[in-house]
Design an enzyme around this catalytic site. Structure first.
Site, PDB file in Angstrom:
ATOM      1  N   HIS A  14      29.435  22.743  99.120  1.00  0.00           N
ATOM      2  CA  HIS A  14      28.700  22.173  98.008  1.00  0.00           C
ATOM      3  C   HIS A  14      27.227  22.511  98.202  1.00  0.00           C
ATOM      4  O   HIS A  14      26.770  22.747  99.329  1.00  0.00           O
ATOM      5  CB  HIS A  14      28.868  20.648  97.963  1.00  0.00           C
ATOM      6  CG  HIS A  14      30.222  20.202  97.505  1.00  0.00           C
ATOM      7  ND1 HIS A  14      30.720  20.503  96.263  1.00  0.00           N
ATOM      8  CD2 HIS A  14      31.187  19.474  98.134  1.00  0.00           C
ATOM      9  CE1 HIS A  14      31.935  19.976  96.136  1.00  0.00           C
ATOM     10  NE2 HIS A  14      32.243  19.352  97.260  1.00  0.00           N
ATOM     11  N   CYS A  58      28.755  24.791  95.043  1.00  0.00           N
ATOM     12  CA  CYS A  58      28.874  24.108  93.769  1.00  0.00           C
ATOM     13  C   CYS A  58      28.626  22.622  93.980  1.00  0.00           C
ATOM     14  O   CYS A  58      28.868  22.087  95.051  1.00  0.00           O
ATOM     15  CB  CYS A  58      30.235  24.343  93.136  1.00  0.00           C
ATOM     16  SG  CYS A  58      31.603  24.292  94.306  1.00  0.00           S
TER      17      CYS A  58
END
Length: 293
Positions: free
Chosen positions: A121, A163
């Site tokens: 992430h 992400c």
């Protein structure tokens, strides 16, 4: 009439000589636009892959199913290109920084280049390790010329599949497969993530590759892995040893941008697209030509 040029006017007090800074450096006699990086060293170099699927509960980040497919796919492709690939799963921030520091202080004298991949992430100018976020420039800064002399003038490639795990993590159920069943454990769900990692400059001979440009969405399938890594690995398999690398990345941009979520149960996810990007500070053309046996 005299053909001699008029005498130069003497500079007055406070006037400065008009000289460009580049005049202080030696000029190259020939500028070759086709010049390539030297890729015939004894070894291709190290490729580090930091793969993060699970996170410390306090971060409230969702797991990243499918990322192991990305890791394995990348390991195969970079091994095929001659890299010495080292994979690390779910490292804590302290452990990750130690591995990066070890790589930056190692000797790369006999290596063509250095490559590093982060699958995690991301947020702003950070990526997440298992238990904390790390600033991207902290990682790249260890490989600049003053910190890593043996990589001066050599390509330093960073690939970031990051992400954001937040309210935008919407599961998308593909309905274009006749025998698709959502109740099976192996269902290949697509997760739509908001892009939030900034594109950052790093320095000469760096190449920063991002899975998604700001303002777009990043997609990761829970079985096959992320769209970006899937298409990157496909292009590496087809053209990795023949095509100039930034040209290959442009093909990856095209392939990913042509994907879209057409059928799903969440109407807000229909039509979502993804556009990767890369920031090149390379100073020559980069070819991963096959190493001689």
């Amino acid at each position: 009439m005299s053909s001699e040029p008029p005498p130069r006017r003497a500079r007055g007090p406070g006037e400065e000589q008009n000289m460009t800074e580049i005049d202080a450096f030696p000029r190259r006699e020939i500028f070759d636009p086709t010049e390539k990086y030297k890729m015939d060293h004894k070894r291709r170099g190290i490729a580090l892959i930091f793969n993060h699927e699970r996170f410390f509960w306090h971060l409230t980040l969702p797991n990243r199913p499918g990322t192991s497919a990305d890791r394995d796919n990348l390991r195969r492709r970079f091994s095929d290109l001659g890299f010495e690939v080292k994979c690390f799963d779910d490292l804590r921030a302290e452990e990750l920084l130690l591995k990066i520091h070890e790589a930056s202080t190692a000797s790369h004298v006999d290596a063509d280049c250095f490559l590093c991949v982060f699958l995690s992430h991301g947020e702003g100018n950070h990526i997440y390790a298992y238990d904390a976020k790390i600033e991207i420039q902290t990682l790249t800064g260890l490989f600049k010329g003053d910190k890593c002399q043996s990589l001066v003038g050599k390509p330093k490639i960073f690939i970031i599949q990051a992400c954001r795990g937040s309210q935008h993590d919407v599961p998308v159920i593909p309905l274009d497969v006749v025998d698709h069943r959502t109740d099976t454990p192996d269902a290949n769900l697509t997760q739509v993530d908001a892009a939030s990692v900034y594109t950052l400059p790093a320095g000469a001979d760096f190449l920063m590759c991002y899975s998604v440009a700001e303002g777009y969405y990043s997609h990761r399938e829970t079985v096959n892995g992320s769209w970006y890594i899937q298409d990157l690995c496909e292009m590496l398999g087809k053209f990795g040893s023949s095509l100039e690398f930034t040209e290959l990345l442009t093909l990856v941009n095209r392939k990913v941008s042509q994907r879209r979520v057409d059928f799903c149960r969440d109407p807000n996810a229909i039509g979502k697209k993804q556009v990767p990007c890369f920031a090149s500070m390379l100073t020559k053309k980069l070819h991963f030509s096959p190493k001689s046996k």
